[in-house]
Design an enzyme around this catalytic site. Structure first.
Site, PDB file in Angstrom:
ATOM      1  N   CYS A  86       9.923  88.470  48.629  1.00  0.00           N
ATOM      2  CA  CYS A  86      10.415  88.480  47.257  1.00  0.00           C
ATOM      3  C   CYS A  86      10.827  89.915  46.931  1.00  0.00           C
ATOM      4  CB  CYS A  86       9.328  87.997  46.300  1.00  0.00           C
ATOM      5  SG  CYS A  86       9.912  87.927  44.607  1.00  0.00           S
ATOM      6  N   CYS A 239      18.001  87.785  42.007  1.00  0.00           N
ATOM      7  CA  CYS A 239      17.280  87.327  43.208  1.00  0.00           C
ATOM      8  C   CYS A 239      17.635  88.209  44.417  1.00  0.00           C
ATOM      9  CB  CYS A 239      17.565  85.860  43.527  1.00  0.00           C
ATOM     10  SG  CYS A 239      16.453  85.216  44.811  1.00  0.00           S
TER      11      CYS A 239
HETATM   12  O1  PYC Z   1      14.033  88.566  44.181  1.00  0.00           O
HETATM   13  O2  PYC Z   1      13.747  87.801  46.206  1.00  0.00           O
HETATM   14  C1  PYC Z   1      13.669  87.681  44.992  1.00  0.00           C
HETATM   15  C2  PYC Z   1      13.097  86.433  44.452  1.00  0.00           C
HETATM   16  C3  PYC Z   1      12.692  85.333  45.153  1.00  0.00           C
HETATM   17  C4  PYC Z   1      12.218  84.398  44.219  1.00  0.00           C
HETATM   18  C5  PYC Z   1      12.348  84.953  42.972  1.00  0.00           C
HETATM   19  N1  PYC Z   1      12.883  86.202  43.132  1.00  0.00           N
END
Ligand code: PYC
Length: 314
Positions: A86, A239
């Protein structure tokens, strides 16, 4: 059990670092993950689910390093279980460790963390920023046809520390006002791909757990995304593992050169900047994703044995 936590958000997405909590041991990372998934699954749920948490929250469990060149181990988990990696959570971890005085604020200083999918390095950047050099990322399939009830879309499958289906031709506007439709189409894409066995292949082979829908970015951004997470929530940030998967696709399509920036905007309008260099194995890239995080709370959680909802509400 005493559980001390520090909360932050990274470009809108929350992280809860468990500063003092369950002892996951100091043996292999697989054993620590299995201890969290077995003995301490109720504790994970108590930390992440309502009434203390939310579907969007990601917890970070810190422990002693595996590799002697690492500083610590981090295992990320959300409302449904353990994540491979993450990036937004790593940015939250670094900002939390700075808040505790355990990591410097000097730009360029680095820490290395062991994760269930390999070691990563985070560097302190200017003005509260953190740059995360993520695990090697790659695309494993291009433009897989996915037939939905009312449309057909095409998905790239890529690994960025989690498995992503990346879709451009979904026909939806990436706009907070359209969130319900985005959730619905992303869920249907994942359900269909999982049912048809359209999985990620090779190293870390497994089912698609995240779906990333793309649209045009606003001024200064290359793209805007909407990311469905494994537990059904959407990512408020762009993300970071999803941005890594996107960089792997851009590199495979020769649409972005090594070292060039890619500005990935989230559905909220917050941004990560991604860059990559080539990895050791053919087709593999090493992404670096940068973003900012802010501390939001420090707490001591109580899991009262008399409380019927101490392990959370699904
Ligand atoms: O930023 O890799 C990320 C992530 C994964 C799930 C939520 N954020």
């Amino acid at each position: 059990m005493r559980i001390s936590t520090i909360d932050s958000h990274t470009e809108g997405e929350p992280t809860r670092v468990v500063v003092d909590g369950p002892d996951l041991g100091s043996d292999s990372i697989e054993q620590r993950v299995s201890r969290l998934e077995g003995e301490y699954d109720g504790v994970r749920r108590g930390i992440l689910l309502e009434p203390r948490g939310s579907d969007a929250m990601v917890a970070a469990f810190l422990g002693p390093p595996i590799d002697e060149s690492s500083d610590a181990t981090v295992i990320f988990a959300n409302n449904v279980g353990v994540l491979g990696m993450c990036v937004h959570g790593t940015i939250g971890v670094v900002r939390t460790l700075q808040h505790l005085g355990r990591v410097s604020r000097t730009p360029g200083d680095r820490i290395r963390l062991d994760t269930p999918v390999g070691p990563i390095t985070a560097s302190v950047a200017e003005a509260g920023g953190v740059a995360v050099e993520n695990v090697p990322s790659r695309r494993t399939a291009r433009r897989v046809e996915v037939r939905l009830r009312d449309r057909t879309v095409h998905a790239d499958i890529a690994w960025g520390g989690n498995w992503f289906a990346l879709v451009d031709d979904h026909g939806e506007s990436i706009d907070p006002a359209n969130r319900d439709a985005l959730l619905s189409v992303a869920r249907e894409i994942r359900r269909t791909m999982n049912a048809e066995g359209r999985d990620g292949t090779g190293l870390h082979a497994g089912p698609i757990d995240h779906v990333e829908l793309f649209g045009p970015g606003s001024v200064g951004c290359d793209s805007r995304n909407f990311v469905l997470c494994p537990g059904g929530a959407y990512d408020r940030s762009p993300c970071g593992t999803g941005t890594s998967a996107k960089l792997a696709c851009l590199a495979a399509d020769e649409r972005l050169d090594p070292g060039d920036p890619w500005v990935q905007e989230s559905i909220l309008g917050s941004r990560f900047i991604g860059r990559y260099h080539r990895g050791e194995r053919a087709g593999e890239i090493i992404p670096t994703v940068s973003g900012r995080a802010w501390i939001t709370a420090e707490a001591e959680l109580h899991l009262d044995p008399e409380d019927p909802y101490r392990f959370g509400i699904d």
